[in-house]
Design an enzyme around this catalytic site. Sequence first.
Site, short mmCIF file in Angstrom:
data_model
loop_
_atom_site.label_atom_id
_atom_site.label_comp_id
_atom_site.label_asym_id
_atom_site.label_seq_id
_atom_site.Cartn_x
_atom_site.Cartn_y
_atom_site.Cartn_z
N ASP A 27 -3.56 73.46 -10.84
CA ASP A 27 -3.94 72.35 -9.97
C ASP A 27 -4.02 72.79 -8.51
O ASP A 27 -3.34 73.72 -8.10
CB ASP A 27 -2.90 71.22 -10.13
CG ASP A 27 -3.41 69.92 -9.55
OD1 ASP A 27 -4.62 69.79 -9.30
OD2 ASP A 27 -2.58 69.02 -9.35
N ASN A 75 -11.25 64.59 -16.89
CA ASN A 75 -12.08 65.29 -15.90
C ASN A 75 -13.57 64.91 -15.99
O ASN A 75 -14.33 65.17 -15.05
CB ASN A 75 -11.93 66.81 -16.00
CG ASN A 75 -10.62 67.32 -15.44
OD1 ASN A 75 -10.12 68.38 -15.84
ND2 ASN A 75 -10.02 66.59 -14.50
C1 FPP Z 1 -7.44 71.13 -10.89
O1 FPP Z 1 -7.67 71.22 -9.50
C2 FPP Z 1 -8.22 72.13 -11.59
C3 FPP Z 1 -9.19 71.85 -12.51
C4 FPP Z 1 -9.55 70.48 -12.90
C5 FPP Z 1 -9.95 72.92 -13.15
C6 FPP Z 1 -9.23 74.20 -13.43
C7 FPP Z 1 -10.26 75.22 -13.68
C8 FPP Z 1 -10.25 76.51 -13.24
C9 FPP Z 1 -9.11 77.11 -12.51
C10 FPP Z 1 -11.42 77.40 -13.48
C11 FPP Z 1 -11.98 77.41 -14.85
C12 FPP Z 1 -10.99 77.91 -15.85
C13 FPP Z 1 -11.30 78.61 -16.97
C14 FPP Z 1 -10.21 79.02 -17.91
C15 FPP Z 1 -12.67 79.01 -17.30
P1 FPP Z 1 -8.24 69.96 -8.73
O2 FPP Z 1 -9.72 70.11 -8.67
O3 FPP Z 1 -7.76 68.70 -9.39
O4 FPP Z 1 -7.59 70.15 -7.33
P2 FPP Z 1 -7.14 68.99 -6.33
O5 FPP Z 1 -6.08 68.19 -7.03
O6 FPP Z 1 -6.61 69.76 -5.16
O7 FPP Z 1 -8.36 68.19 -6.00
#
Ligand code: FPP
Length: 247
Positions: A27, A75
């Site tokens: 996250d 998501n």
């Molecule tokens: C949460 O951060 C992260 C995600 C929803 C996606 C995680 C994906 C990756 C790290 C890359 C892809 C992974 C693979 C294994 C191919 P957020 O966007 O919710 O961050 P925020 O809370 O700061 O907005």
Amino acid sequence: MGSLQSIELKNKIDYNNIPEHVAIIMDGNGRWAKKRFLPRTAGHNEGLKRVTEIVEVATKIGIKYLSLYAFSTENWKRPQEEIDNLMKLLVHYIRTELNKIHKNNIKIQTMGDISKLPKTPREEVERAIKTTENNTKMILNIGLNYGGRDEIIQGVKNILKDINMGNIKEEDINEDLFLNYLYTKGIPDPDLLIRPSGELRLSNFMLYQIAYTEFWFSDILWPDFKEEDFYRAIIDYQKRDRRFGGI
Ligand code: FPP
């Protein structure tokens, strides 16, 4: 990789007490980007680099199962552009890393309903699963269109199907049997759950499996999460007294 600090921390790890299964809620990508006045996609791109690093580090220190929350059932509510970018990153990850993953004897599995992914990412994920199916060093279990509640509900539906087909009887249902109806069938429960980015919640991740998991929270945003942070989490885990409800 291999800064002085990370080498020092690595030496503090007790190799007789490595968590067998580590789960990570990756996250903070969006906030990392916002702090730099960059689009959210830049945060995900940087987050993907941490995935590559942590997979390598986890394999090296002898973790047997690594579960990563890459895309949740919730998501899909994000803007289409961000969803498309996450799917592209997944495809990019497989296309650039699969050879190395396979060579390192890592088996890729997923949890979540991947039939709902767009065609290209779905096919690439299926190819990765197939290519690595006989690997034995570590299972990399990626949550894709994954939700803990959805998983439990699917499990209940499949149990009912098996009862109706006469494969099992109601009396057979117990905790051990139920595990076979989860996406994590055959994988032991996580020993350690890592959640960076300062949020103190589970966000629908592995709800059934984490009953006795040790939690490790940190303010570090996922794109800043380095090898040494992973070691810190392991070292802290090794100080915990796990009683599983006993004394
Ligand atoms: C949460 O951060 C992260 C995600 C929803 C996606 C995680 C994906 C990756 C790290 C890359 C892809 C992974 C693979 C294994 C191919 P957020 O966007 O919710 O961050 P925020 O809370 O700061 O907005």
